[in-house]
Design an enzyme around this catalytic site. Structure first.
Site, PDB file in Angstrom:
ATOM      1  N   ASN A  13       0.868  -1.179   0.000  1.00 19.22           N
ATOM      2  CA  ASN A  13       0.000   0.000   0.000  1.00 19.22           C
ATOM      3  C   ASN A  13       0.906   1.231   0.000  1.00 19.22           C
ATOM      4  O   ASN A  13       1.467   1.589   1.027  1.00 19.22           O
ATOM      5  CB  ASN A  13      -0.886  -0.032   1.257  1.00 19.22           C
ATOM      6  CG  ASN A  13      -1.704   1.237   1.433  1.00 19.22           C
ATOM      7  OD1 ASN A  13      -1.825   2.044   0.509  1.00 19.22           O
ATOM      8  ND2 ASN A  13      -2.269   1.423   2.618  1.00 19.22           N
ATOM      9  N   TRP A  14       1.018   1.839  -1.165  1.00 21.67           N
ATOM     10  CA  TRP A  14       1.957   2.978  -1.293  1.00 21.67           C
ATOM     11  C   TRP A  14       1.389   4.250  -0.674  1.00 21.67           C
ATOM     12  O   TRP A  14       2.086   5.242  -0.544  1.00 21.67           O
ATOM     13  CB  TRP A  14       2.290   3.229  -2.766  1.00 21.67           C
ATOM     14  CG  TRP A  14       3.041   2.118  -3.440  1.00 21.67           C
ATOM     15  CD1 TRP A  14       3.379   0.900  -2.921  1.00 21.67           C
ATOM     16  CD2 TRP A  14       3.558   2.122  -4.781  1.00 21.67           C
ATOM     17  NE1 TRP A  14       4.062   0.150  -3.842  1.00 21.67           N
ATOM     18  CE2 TRP A  14       4.181   0.883  -5.001  1.00 21.67           C
ATOM     19  CE3 TRP A  14       3.531   3.055  -5.823  1.00 21.67           C
ATOM     20  CZ2 TRP A  14       4.792   0.542  -6.216  1.00 21.67           C
ATOM     21  CZ3 TRP A  14       4.134   2.730  -7.036  1.00 21.67           C
ATOM     22  CH2 TRP A  14       4.761   1.486  -7.225  1.00 21.67           C
ATOM     23  N   LYS A  15       0.125   4.240  -0.347  1.00 19.62           N
ATOM     24  CA  LYS A  15      -0.553   5.417   0.214  1.00 19.62           C
ATOM     25  C   LYS A  15      -0.360   6.639  -0.708  1.00 19.62           C
ATOM     26  O   LYS A  15      -0.244   6.474  -1.921  1.00 19.62           O
ATOM     27  CB  LYS A  15      -0.066   5.690   1.638  1.00 19.62           C
ATOM     28  CG  LYS A  15      -0.110   4.445   2.526  1.00 19.62           C
ATOM     29  CD  LYS A  15       0.019   4.759   3.970  1.00 19.62           C
ATOM     30  CE  LYS A  15       0.142   3.464   4.754  1.00 19.62           C
ATOM     31  NZ  LYS A  15       0.005   3.650   6.184  1.00 19.62           N
ATOM     32  N   GLY A  56       2.373   2.162  10.848  1.00 18.22           N
ATOM     33  CA  GLY A  56       3.370   3.229  10.722  1.00 18.22           C
ATOM     34  C   GLY A  56       4.067   3.599  12.016  1.00 18.22           C
ATOM     35  O   GLY A  56       4.729   4.632  12.090  1.00 18.22           O
ATOM     36  N   GLY A  90       2.764  -1.149   4.349  1.00 18.14           N
ATOM     37  CA  GLY A  90       2.764   0.263   3.995  1.00 18.14           C
ATOM     38  C   GLY A  90       4.178   0.759   3.753  1.00 18.14           C
ATOM     39  O   GLY A  90       4.745   0.613   2.668  1.00 18.14           O
ATOM     40  N   GLY A  91       4.783   1.334   4.789  1.00 19.61           N
ATOM     41  CA  GLY A  91       6.093   1.966   4.653  1.00 19.61           C
ATOM     42  C   GLY A  91       7.141   1.111   3.951  1.00 19.61           C
ATOM     43  O   GLY A  91       7.861   1.596   3.058  1.00 19.61           O
TER      44      GLY A  91
HETATM   45  C1  PEP Z   1      -0.880   0.176   6.100  1.00 16.33           C
HETATM   46  O1  PEP Z   1      -1.051   1.387   6.109  1.00 16.33           O
HETATM   47  O2  PEP Z   1      -1.685  -0.557   5.515  1.00 16.33           O
HETATM   48  C2  PEP Z   1       0.291  -0.347   6.780  1.00 16.33           C
HETATM   49  C3  PEP Z   1       0.289  -1.603   7.113  1.00 16.33           C
HETATM   50  O3  PEP Z   1       1.308   0.555   7.037  1.00 16.33           O
HETATM   51  P1  PEP Z   1       2.733   0.234   7.702  1.00 16.33           P
HETATM   52  O4  PEP Z   1       3.236  -1.061   7.114  1.00 16.33           O
HETATM   53  O5  PEP Z   1       3.591   1.390   7.349  1.00 16.33           O
HETATM   54  O6  PEP Z   1       2.502   0.084   9.169  1.00 16.33           O
END
Ligand code: PEP
Length: 244
Positions: free
Chosen positions: A11-13, A174, A227-228
Site C-alpha cells: 500500500n503505497w498510500k 506506521g 505500507g512503509g
Molecule cells: C498500512 O497502512 O496498511 C500499513 C500496514 O502501514 P505500515 O506497514 O507502514 O505500518
C-alpha cells in the site's frame, strides 16, 4: 493468483511522483521476473500512477490494485474514483476501509460495506481492512471491535474469490509497533471463524524485513499488507522472500 499462496500487498498510500513510483514498480517487476516469488505480489499505487504502473508491471506476475473506491459506478462525485474506473485502469484489487480512511474521511462500516459491494460489482477483489485502536485493545475489546467491523462492512454473499481481509491494528500502522505473535494468531482465528472458508487473511501494521518471517510463519496468516516497507523494492522483496 494461485489459491493457497500467501499474498504480499504493498500500500503505497499518498506517496510517489512519476519518477520514483515508476522506478519502484520497475524494480519490483524486475525482481519478480528474475526470481520465482513463493507468494503472490500486489502493488497499490496512488490513483495518479495506476495506469502507468500497470504498464510497467505487465507480464511480471505482480498484480495491481487501488487504495479506495466510491460506492457508485459513476456520477457527481468530484474527486472520487469508481471501482469500474479502477478495473478499467487494469486493477484486480482495491483496498477498502483502511483505518486512515475510517479516521480521516469518516468512513463508517456502512460506507465501507457499499465500497466492498462496488468492488464486487466491478469484478475486483476487495481487501477489507479491520482493526482496533490502542484504547480498544487496552480495554480488552480488540476481538469484539474486529468482529463488529466485519459484520458491518462485509456484504452478504462474500466468497473467498472476492474478498481478502486485512487485520491492521490501528496502533501498529506506521508506528514500528506490532501485537504479540499470540495476539495476531488470536485475532486471525476470530476472523477466520467469521468469513467464508478459503478467504485470505493478511496481517498489516509495521511489517518489515526483520519481523516478516515470524509473522508470516504464524498459523492463519495468509500474507501481509505492507505500507512503509513497500516503498523500497528491496524491503518489499525481502518481505516476499519470507513467505512459504
Ligand atoms: C498500512 O497502512 O496498511 C500499513 C500496514 O502501514 P505500515 O506497514 O507502514 O505500518
Amino acid at each position: 493468483m494461485a489459491a493457497g499462496r500467501q499474498l504480499i500487498a504493498g500500500n503505497w498510500k499518498m506517496n510517489g511522483l512519476k519518477a520514483d513510483g515508476l522506478g519502484l514498480a520497475r524494480d519490483i517487476a524486475a525482481r519478480a521476473r528474475a526470481g520465482t516469488p513463493a507468494c503472490d505480489l500486489l502493488v497499490c499505487p496512488p490513483a495518479t500512477l495506476i495506469a502507468a504502473v500497470g504498464e510497467v508491471i505487465a507480464g511480471s506476475g505482480v498484480a495491481l490494485g487501488g487504495q479506495n473506491c466510491h460506492a457508485a459506478e459513476k456520477g457527481a462525485h468530484t474527486g472520487d474514483v469508481s471501482a469500474e474506473m479502477l478495473k478499467d485502469a487494469g486493477c484486480g484489487y482495491v483496498i477498502v476501509g483502511h483505518s486512515e480512511r475510517r479516521q480521516n474521511c469518516g468512513e463508517t462500516d456502512a460506507v465501507v460495506n457499499g465500497k466492498v459491494a462496488a468492488a464486487w460489482r466491478a469484478g475486483l477483489v476487495a481487501i477489507l481492512c479491520v482493526g482496533e485502536t490502542r484504547a480498544e485493545r487496552e480495554a480488552g475489546r480488540a476481538k469484539d471491535v474486529v468482529s463488529g467491523q466485519l459484520r458491518g462492512s462485509l456484504p452478504e454473499g462474500a466468497d473467498s474469490a472476492r474478498v481478502v481481509i486485512a487485520y491492521e491494528p490501528v496502533w501498529a500502522i506506521g508506528t514500528g509497533l506490532t501485537p504479540t505473535l499470540a495476539d495476531i494468531e488470536e485475532i486471525h482465528r476470530a476472523i477466520r471463524a467469521a468469513i467464508p472458508s478459503g478467504a485470505r487473511i493478511l496481517y498489516g501494521g509495521s511489517v518489515n524485513p526483520k519481523n516478516a518471517a515470524e509473522i508470516l510463519g504464524l498459523d492463519g496468516v495468509d500474507g501481509a499488507l505492507v505500507g512503509g516497507a513497500s516503498l523500497k523494492a528491496e524491503d518489499f522483496w525481502a518481505i516476499a522472500q519470507a513467505c512459504g
